[in-house]
Design a protein around this motif. Structure first.
Motif, PDB file in Angstrom:
ATOM      1  N   ARG A  11      -9.897   2.684   5.759  1.00 20.64           N
ATOM      2  CA  ARG A  11     -10.745   3.805   5.349  1.00 20.64           C
ATOM      3  C   ARG A  11     -10.027   5.132   5.566  1.00 20.64           C
ATOM      4  NH1 ARG A  11     -13.670   5.516   1.998  1.00 20.64           N
ATOM      5  NH2 ARG A  11     -15.091   3.720   2.188  1.00 20.64           N
ATOM      6  N   GLU A  29       0.814  -1.210   0.000  1.00 20.51           N
ATOM      7  CA  GLU A  29       0.000   0.000   0.000  1.00 20.51           C
ATOM      8  C   GLU A  29       0.849   1.263   0.000  1.00 20.51           C
ATOM      9  OE1 GLU A  29      -3.915   1.794   2.374  1.00 20.51           O
ATOM     10  OE2 GLU A  29      -3.010  -0.100   2.987  1.00 20.51           O
ATOM     11  N   THR A  81     -12.073  11.943  -7.061  1.00 15.19           N
ATOM     12  CA  THR A  81     -12.939  10.852  -6.620  1.00 15.19           C
ATOM     13  C   THR A  81     -12.317   9.498  -6.948  1.00 15.19           C
ATOM     14  OG1 THR A  81     -14.148  10.774  -8.723  1.00 15.19           O
ATOM     15  CG2 THR A  81     -14.970  12.287  -7.022  1.00 15.19           C
ATOM     16  N   PRO A  82     -12.721   8.441  -6.227  1.00 16.48           N
ATOM     17  CA  PRO A  82     -12.171   7.104  -6.505  1.00 16.48           C
ATOM     18  C   PRO A  82     -12.377   6.666  -7.946  1.00 16.48           C
ATOM     19  CG  PRO A  82     -13.302   7.112  -4.398  1.00 16.48           C
ATOM     20  CD  PRO A  82     -13.580   8.443  -5.035  1.00 16.48           C
ATOM     21  N   LEU A  96      -7.016  10.320  -0.914  1.00 15.69           N
ATOM     22  CA  LEU A  96      -7.883  11.155  -1.745  1.00 15.69           C
ATOM     23  C   LEU A  96      -7.634  12.640  -1.475  1.00 15.69           C
ATOM     24  CD1 LEU A  96     -11.270   9.198  -1.605  1.00 15.69           C
ATOM     25  CD2 LEU A  96      -9.766   9.469  -3.595  1.00 15.69           C
ATOM     26  N   PRO A 116     -13.110  -0.315   1.721  1.00 12.54           N
ATOM     27  CA  PRO A 116     -11.927  -0.714   2.487  1.00 12.54           C
ATOM     28  C   PRO A 116     -12.313  -1.751   3.546  1.00 12.54           C
ATOM     29  CG  PRO A 116     -12.688   1.439   3.188  1.00 12.54           C
ATOM     30  CD  PRO A 116     -13.510   1.072   1.993  1.00 12.54           C
ATOM     31  N   TRP A 149      -4.554  13.590  -3.329  1.00 15.18           N
ATOM     32  CA  TRP A 149      -4.860  13.743  -4.741  1.00 15.18           C
ATOM     33  C   TRP A 149      -5.547  15.085  -5.018  1.00 15.18           C
ATOM     34  CZ3 TRP A 149      -4.259  11.669  -9.516  1.00 15.18           C
ATOM     35  CH2 TRP A 149      -3.585  10.444  -9.593  1.00 15.18           C
ATOM     36  N   PHE A 180     -10.949   2.087  -2.699  1.00 25.47           N
ATOM     37  CA  PHE A 180     -11.358   3.321  -2.030  1.00 25.47           C
ATOM     38  C   PHE A 180     -12.753   3.217  -1.410  1.00 25.47           C
ATOM     39  CE2 PHE A 180      -8.218   4.829  -5.135  1.00 25.47           C
ATOM     40  CZ  PHE A 180      -7.451   5.684  -4.363  1.00 25.47           C
ATOM     41  N   GLU A 181     -13.689   2.587  -2.118  1.00 26.95           N
ATOM     42  CA  GLU A 181     -15.088   2.603  -1.677  1.00 26.95           C
ATOM     43  C   GLU A 181     -15.432   1.485  -0.699  1.00 26.95           C
ATOM     44  OE1 GLU A 181     -17.011   4.654  -5.722  1.00 26.95           O
ATOM     45  OE2 GLU A 181     -17.503   2.580  -5.196  1.00 26.95           O
ATOM     46  N   ALA A 191      -7.317   5.542   2.956  1.00 32.69           N
ATOM     47  CA  ALA A 191      -7.887   5.829   1.637  1.00 32.69           C
ATOM     48  C   ALA A 191      -8.356   7.283   1.558  1.00 32.69           C
ATOM     49  CB  ALA A 191      -9.039   4.879   1.344  1.00 32.69           C
ATOM     50  N   ASP A 192      -9.003   7.757   2.614  1.00 31.10           N
ATOM     51  CA  ASP A 192      -9.464   9.148   2.641  1.00 31.10           C
ATOM     52  C   ASP A 192      -8.282  10.124   2.601  1.00 31.10           C
ATOM     53  OD1 ASP A 192     -12.064   8.284   2.725  1.00 31.10           O
ATOM     54  OD2 ASP A 192     -12.303   8.571   4.883  1.00 31.10           O
TER      55      ASP A 192
END
Length: 408
Positions: free
Chosen positions: A357, A242, A307-308, A364, A351, A367, A348-349, A360-361
């Protein structure tokens, strides 16, 4: 002297007396203009109908163009492979199952999230689609699909040239990657092969390269492997896969080239270096000065956060640009693009836990900062807010007051 025949007919009353004569020849003369008037009115009516038809056709064409333009966002931020019909069907199914008696599968959850992404991107779709007759609704879906596929094709063509240029600049392969020839890419090309190589394999090993090219047992490349081009520095940590995932330079360049502009893709180095803020301010000044500034994709669809699904879209586009296949398809040999896109979206959606989670957030947020050059006030955590000077000073003043009260 010539004789003119009298065409008037005497009118005799009931008692036989002559009354005023009526001249029918004069009547016929006064009737002629009314026929012409009727013809003129008829022509005017036909012209009015023609204008109405032309106006209706113009409205329909304008509406179709609007739907086409709106549809261009669907593949990019909603669903790369799923049809709008599938998203609507899943939403309808859940509405009918309002009691929640049925358990939902992962695929169904993905479709439902896609429907929410659709209505968020096209806020008018739910209401207008619900009120349309079937034929109009079918035509709407057809136009949206055309817009979606045309945008995907445009992005594919754009990245075909850009990715080859970026690879040549960064890795200087010999011979360089041909911007027009896709056959020179893929695993036959050292630089492209290195970027496409599964993260768990070492492309520098000649045995690995030969095995991948020959599709030997143990070296078959499928959608179950994360390619090296997804990783920061194009190298994965086998003990923590990861780490650095979805942070590569070429991925970020491609995202900005599609969603902001190809020129903005030049500014991707550094983390929060402010390059995008400076550029955004320049664009704002040019716009306020009356100069026309071309709107980019993110601005058109009112997109302010990464967005993912937009990341998954770019991931697939970059892989296609690096590969040797010449036309867009869902399966490339042993590699399934549909499953690959779903894997990225689920990362992403869906986890596996709270920690995943949060990571992943956070990714984002990274990004969004890299692409749009700004953080969002609402995204700042309470911990960070508590350490900001305004809140910190409030605590310090309260602590001093308490200390003064406690002192003898």
């Amino acid at each position: 002297m010539s004789h003119v025949e009298d065409t008037s007919i005497p009118h005799v009353d009931s008692e036989g007396n002559d009354e005023e004569q009526v001249d029918f020849s004069q009547q016929s003369k006064t009737m002629a203009p009314s026929v012409e008037a009727r013809q003129r009115r008829r022509i005017a009516q036909l012209e009015e109908k023609l204008l109405t038809l032309e106006s209706t056709r113009t409205v329909k064409e304008r509406q179709a163009n609007y739907y086409m333009a709106q549809g261009r966002a669907i593949r990019r931020v909603v669903a790369l492979f799923d049809n709008v019909e599938d998203l609507v069907t899943e939403n309808d199914r859940r509405y009918d199952d309002s009691d929640g008696d049925q358990e939902n599968t992962l695929d169904q959850d993905r479709l439902q999230i896609g429907y929410h992404a659709l209505t968020s991107t096209l806020p008018w779709f739910h209401k207008e689609g619900s009120e349309m007759e079937y034929d109009d609704y079918a035509q709407l879906l057809k136009i949206l699909r055309q817009g979606a596929d045309s945008a995907r094709g445009d992005d594919t063509s754009k990245l075909k040239a850009l990715v080859s240029d970026w690879v040549n600049r960064e890795f200087k392969p010999d011979p360089p990657v041909d911007s027009d020839d896709k056959h020179s890419r893929g695993f036959t090309n050292y630089a492209c092969g290195m970027l496409l190589c599964p993260a768990e394999l070492d492309w520098k090993d000649p045995v690995v390269r030969a095995g991948i090219r020959d599709r030997s047992e143990g070296y078959i490349v499928t959608d179950l492997s994360f390619p090296a081009y997804l990783y920061e520095g194009y190298t994965a940590n086998p003990d923590d896969l990861e780490e650095g995932l979805f942070k590569s330079k070429i991925l970020l360049q491609s995202y900005k080239a599609v969603f902001t502009s190809p020129s903005s893709a030049k500014h991707v180095e550094g983390d929060g270096d402010g390059a995008d803020i400076i550029e955004n301010n320049r664009r704002a000044r040019r716009s306020s000065s009356g100069l026309k500034v071309k709107k980019h994709v993110a601005h058109i669809i009112k997109m302010t956060k990464v967005t993912p699904r937009s990341i998954a879209y770019i991931v697939c586009q970059v892989r296609f640009a690096l590969s040797s296949i010449t036309s867009w398809r869902s399966v490339d040999g042993d590699f399934d693009y549909v499953q690959f896109w779903r894997t990225i979206v689920d990362f992403f959606e869906k986890p596996p836990g709270r920690g995943a989670r949060l990571r992943a957030d956070k990714l984002l947020e990274w990004w969004t900062r890299k692409v749009f050059g700004r953080s969002h006030r609402d995204d700042i955590s309470n911990t960070v807010k508590a350490n900001m000077s305004v809140n910190a000073l409030t605590r310090q003043r309260a602590q001093r007051d308490d200390a003064d009260l406690d002192s003898p």
